[in-house]
Each structure stands twice: as structure tokens, then as C-alpha cells.
Design a protein around this motif. Sequence first.
Motif, PDB file in Angstrom:
ATOM      1  N   ALA A 250       0.900  -1.337   0.052  1.00  0.00           N
ATOM      2  CA  ALA A 250      -0.184  -0.101  -0.082  1.00  0.00           C
ATOM      3  C   ALA A 250       0.933   1.274  -0.045  1.00  0.00           C
ATOM      4  O   ALA A 250       0.514   2.273  -0.534  1.00  0.00           O
ATOM      5  CB  ALA A 250      -0.783  -0.049   1.134  1.00  0.00           C
ATOM      6  N   SER A 254       0.989   3.911  -3.144  1.00  0.00           N
ATOM      7  CA  SER A 254       0.629   5.270  -2.632  1.00  0.00           C
ATOM      8  C   SER A 254       1.649   6.226  -3.351  1.00  0.00           C
ATOM      9  O   SER A 254       1.348   7.414  -3.720  1.00  0.00           O
ATOM     10  CB  SER A 254       0.393   5.558  -1.259  1.00  0.00           C
ATOM     11  OG  SER A 254      -0.503   4.764  -0.961  1.00  0.00           O
ATOM     12  N   ASP A 259       0.285  10.012  -4.393  1.00  0.00           N
ATOM     13  CA  ASP A 259      -0.704  10.129  -3.036  1.00  0.00           C
ATOM     14  C   ASP A 259       0.021  10.517  -1.583  1.00  0.00           C
ATOM     15  O   ASP A 259       0.136   9.514  -0.983  1.00  0.00           O
ATOM     16  CB  ASP A 259      -1.871   9.197  -2.848  1.00  0.00           C
ATOM     17  CG  ASP A 259      -2.786   9.309  -2.118  1.00  0.00           C
ATOM     18  OD1 ASP A 259      -2.718  10.380  -1.047  1.00  0.00           O
ATOM     19  OD2 ASP A 259      -3.948   8.647  -2.240  1.00  0.00           O
ATOM     20  N   ASN A 261      -0.683  11.892   1.160  1.00  0.00           N
ATOM     21  CA  ASN A 261      -1.538  11.561   2.348  1.00  0.00           C
ATOM     22  C   ASN A 261      -1.427  10.272   2.783  1.00  0.00           C
ATOM     23  O   ASN A 261      -1.344   9.664   3.596  1.00  0.00           O
ATOM     24  CB  ASN A 261      -2.812  12.027   2.166  1.00  0.00           C
ATOM     25  CG  ASN A 261      -3.004  13.611   1.985  1.00  0.00           C
ATOM     26  OD1 ASN A 261      -2.477  14.417   2.556  1.00  0.00           O
ATOM     27  ND2 ASN A 261      -3.483  13.959   0.619  1.00  0.00           N
ATOM     28  N   ALA A 262      -1.874   9.356   1.756  1.00  0.00           N
ATOM     29  CA  ALA A 262      -1.833   7.772   1.838  1.00  0.00           C
ATOM     30  C   ALA A 262      -0.504   7.357   2.294  1.00  0.00           C
ATOM     31  O   ALA A 262      -0.044   6.349   2.964  1.00  0.00           O
ATOM     32  CB  ALA A 262      -2.351   7.017   0.707  1.00  0.00           C
ATOM     33  N   TYR A 265       0.473   8.043   5.809  1.00  0.00           N
ATOM     34  CA  TYR A 265      -0.390   7.024   6.775  1.00  0.00           C
ATOM     35  C   TYR A 265       0.036   5.673   6.554  1.00  0.00           C
ATOM     36  O   TYR A 265       0.121   5.098   7.875  1.00  0.00           O
ATOM     37  CB  TYR A 265      -1.911   7.035   5.898  1.00  0.00           C
ATOM     38  CG  TYR A 265      -2.645   6.113   6.633  1.00  0.00           C
ATOM     39  CD1 TYR A 265      -3.553   6.420   8.020  1.00  0.00           C
ATOM     40  CD2 TYR A 265      -3.035   4.808   6.234  1.00  0.00           C
ATOM     41  CE1 TYR A 265      -3.881   5.479   8.558  1.00  0.00           C
ATOM     42  CE2 TYR A 265      -3.942   3.995   6.752  1.00  0.00           C
ATOM     43  CZ  TYR A 265      -4.602   4.188   7.838  1.00  0.00           C
ATOM     44  OH  TYR A 265      -5.390   3.329   8.420  1.00  0.00           O
ATOM     45  N   TRP A 266       0.265   4.974   5.576  1.00  0.00           N
ATOM     46  CA  TRP A 266       0.628   3.467   5.354  1.00  0.00           C
ATOM     47  C   TRP A 266       2.038   3.462   6.120  1.00  0.00           C
ATOM     48  O   TRP A 266       2.421   2.535   6.810  1.00  0.00           O
ATOM     49  CB  TRP A 266       0.758   3.173   3.927  1.00  0.00           C
ATOM     50  CG  TRP A 266      -0.722   3.027   3.614  1.00  0.00           C
ATOM     51  CD1 TRP A 266      -1.171   3.688   2.374  1.00  0.00           C
ATOM     52  CD2 TRP A 266      -1.762   2.323   4.120  1.00  0.00           C
ATOM     53  NE1 TRP A 266      -2.503   3.323   2.074  1.00  0.00           N
ATOM     54  CE2 TRP A 266      -3.096   2.356   3.089  1.00  0.00           C
ATOM     55  CE3 TRP A 266      -2.097   1.555   5.181  1.00  0.00           C
ATOM     56  CZ2 TRP A 266      -4.283   1.836   3.521  1.00  0.00           C
ATOM     57  CZ3 TRP A 266      -3.203   0.669   5.353  1.00  0.00           C
ATOM     58  CH2 TRP A 266      -4.173   0.935   4.642  1.00  0.00           C
TER      59      TRP A 266
END
Length: 433
Positions: A250, A254, A259, A261-262, A265-266
Motif C-alpha cells: 500500500a 501510494s 498520493d 497523504n496515503a 498514513y501507511w
Amino acid sequence: MNDFSAKPLAERLRPTSLDDFLGQNKILGEQSMLRHSVETDNVPSMIFWGPPGCGKTSLANVIHLNTQKRFVAMSAVESGVKEVKSVLAEAKTYQDLGKGTILFIDEIHRFNKSQQDALLKAVEEGTVTLIGATTENPGFEVNSALLSRCQLILFAPLSSEELSKLTLRALREDPRGLQLRDVEISDEIIAKLVAQADGDARFLLNQIEWIAKNLGEKKVIDEKLLETIQYRKPLRYDKSSEEHYNLISALHKSVRGSDPNAAVYWLHRMIQGGEDPRFILRRLIRMAMEDIGLADPNAILLANAAREAFDFLGVPEGLIGLDEVAIYLALAPKSNSVELAGMKADALIKQTGTLPVPKAFRNSVTKVGEQLGYGNGYRYDHDSPDAYSAQDHLPKELAHTEIYQPTEYGKEKKLADRLKELKAIAAARNAKQ
């Protein structure tokens, strides 16, 4: 005090029928084949796969209570080949007498290859109906031969709505529960407990039971009470199994998908799960080469700098470098032209073999080399106009083959323009010859 009081709350509340079962509507809906198989006592060999506390053992218990067959349960943590073979021998005896056996193995992923192999013949011949439960990806942890003989049943984490219902069952509604009808608990506090359980019914019930046993004279479960206990459930993560591969995948996708933001996060999901930051840094360096490449040559420099900074600073300060790289890579222009060039070169070599180096580009440092004409015809580029001789350095069988094809993205556009310029020069010179 009821007969169940000595057992943990999670054990007391295990469902005894499908109507009592909470969640898993996709696999146990009214028209599902699995539900029909349980109701008609005709279940096949199955592997239950899902996160902790989602109902795998509870469904096995429902099958146990509703089958006419022998039901034998064992834990892969506590059993070895000897125990497995003993159970299978007994099952064979009962099979000869016309009595079937269901063998439930909890945490079947903990069985090694030889232990799993011991089950193959018995499952294939119907000596036992195997039900294995695992939190790990069966594709990694269960032998393919055994997996091919079983139906794979996927369990989902319980939803917030389902866990909220379970909370009220445990506190007030179920006679096997705590029967705390005079204790207040708001929807907000239930939501907090549910959120921290992260889909795990067993964890939720254990927390509720712990809270209930320590209420004393209090008649309310409130925020202040929750703050006095460590009720946060560790994130689902295993550094060598399914979630490890899922989360790094992921993160990589991302970054590739621009991306940020992702990506952050991951990355932090992995860090909070206990992943070694150096593993993440190695993957970020790979992304800089594989997905950004020559569209932004600074990407690999920044990724390596973050690795050095982490080694120098350690945790927690060095982790900021991982965030910086992840965001930078996500927003950088993307190009996989370098990787594609390497793959094309490998394919050409596999197809054409070891083609000889053209004599003009061979090293003529020995007498034999000189006699064979090594170096003859080589044009020294710095003596050519624009320091470019326009020679084709590939084997003659591959002359003019294009292996590297630049993109028009980011800084690689300048390389694409340069390559076009060189091709034009070469074409002009060849036209004069």
C-alpha cells in the motif's frame, strides 16, 4: 451466580447456534452455502481465515454443538505429528464403524510442513473433515496440497455496529453476560471501546469484563474510568506475514500513485506496528529508482540521505526523514524508463546470447589484440564535433536497437531532448557517408 461465572466473559458468550452468531453475514447469510452446510450437518473440509476475534473459533463451536459427527479440537501450538497421527488413527477406526469425525485445528498456520502433510491422506480419503483456523494468509502458511483439498472461508473484522450490539449483550441483555442493568454507559463511551477493539470481539469482551470487575460502587462507565486503564489494542501487524506485505504494498502504490497523504498514513501504520524503519527506508530507496528514476535524479539522493540521517539520529528524530522522503517521492514526477531499459536488455541477452564485442571497441593492449585488429575503426569521441562520434556501440546484430526510451516527465524530458538531438546528429552524418 450462574454456571458460567468461572469462565471468561468471551467464552461464556460464545454463540450456540447460527441464529445467535454475530456478524459474517456475507458467509453465513440466509441463502449462503456455508449456512446450509452447517444446518444440514454436511460441512466440507475448510480453512477459516480472518483477523483475531472475528468468530472463527465461535463458528467451529456452533458446528460442534449442531453436528452428529465426532468433533475433535486441538491447538497447533500444543500439538505435534504424534498427536495428529493419534487423532487420525482414532478417526479411521470410527470411519470403519460408519461414524464421521470433524477435526478442528486452531492456529493451523503454526503446523510445519510435515505436520500439515500428515493430514493430507486423511482429508483426501474423508477420514476426517478438517476445519483449520488461521489469522495468517493461507497462501503463505498452509501447504498448497492441503489448501487445494479445503474450501477457503474468509472472515471479516466485525463492524462497529456489530461490536456495539455485542457490548450491550455483554453488559445487560444476555443472561450469560454481566447483567449490569443498573450501570450507565453512553453511546460515546461504547463507540470508544468499539473503536479501540479494531474489529476484535474477544478483545472488546475482555476489556468490558476487566472494567466491570473493577467498578466497585460506581454506577457509570465514563471517560474518566477509561483513562485509568490501558485499553488500546495493538495494531494488527506481523513483520513477516500478511499485513507486512499488505502495508508495504500500500505504501509503494501510494507513492507510485502520487498520493502523499496515503503514503504518510501507511508508513506510520508500519512504524506503529513495530516495523524496522530501515526496512521501510530500503523500500523507499527502491521506489526512488523504480518509480521516479531519471524524472527526478534527486529522489535517490534524498532517499539515501534519509537513510544516513536515520542511522545518525535514530528514533524518534530520524523518523522525520522517512516522512520527508515519502512525501517527496509521492509528489515527484514518475518514470520507470530505467527499469524498463534493464528488463529489455535482459530480454535481448536471453534471446541473442553472448554476441561478440565489435572489434572497434575491444581493448588492444596486447600484441595478439593488435594483430587481430582490436580497436581498428574506433573514433575517439572527444576528437569529433560536439564530442560525439555517432558510432553505434552495440553488437552489429543489434545495431540501432533502442533499449532506453525516456519519458517526457520531469527532468527526464531534458534527457529525451538530448537523445533526440544526438539521433539527429547521427542521422545527418550517416546521410553524408
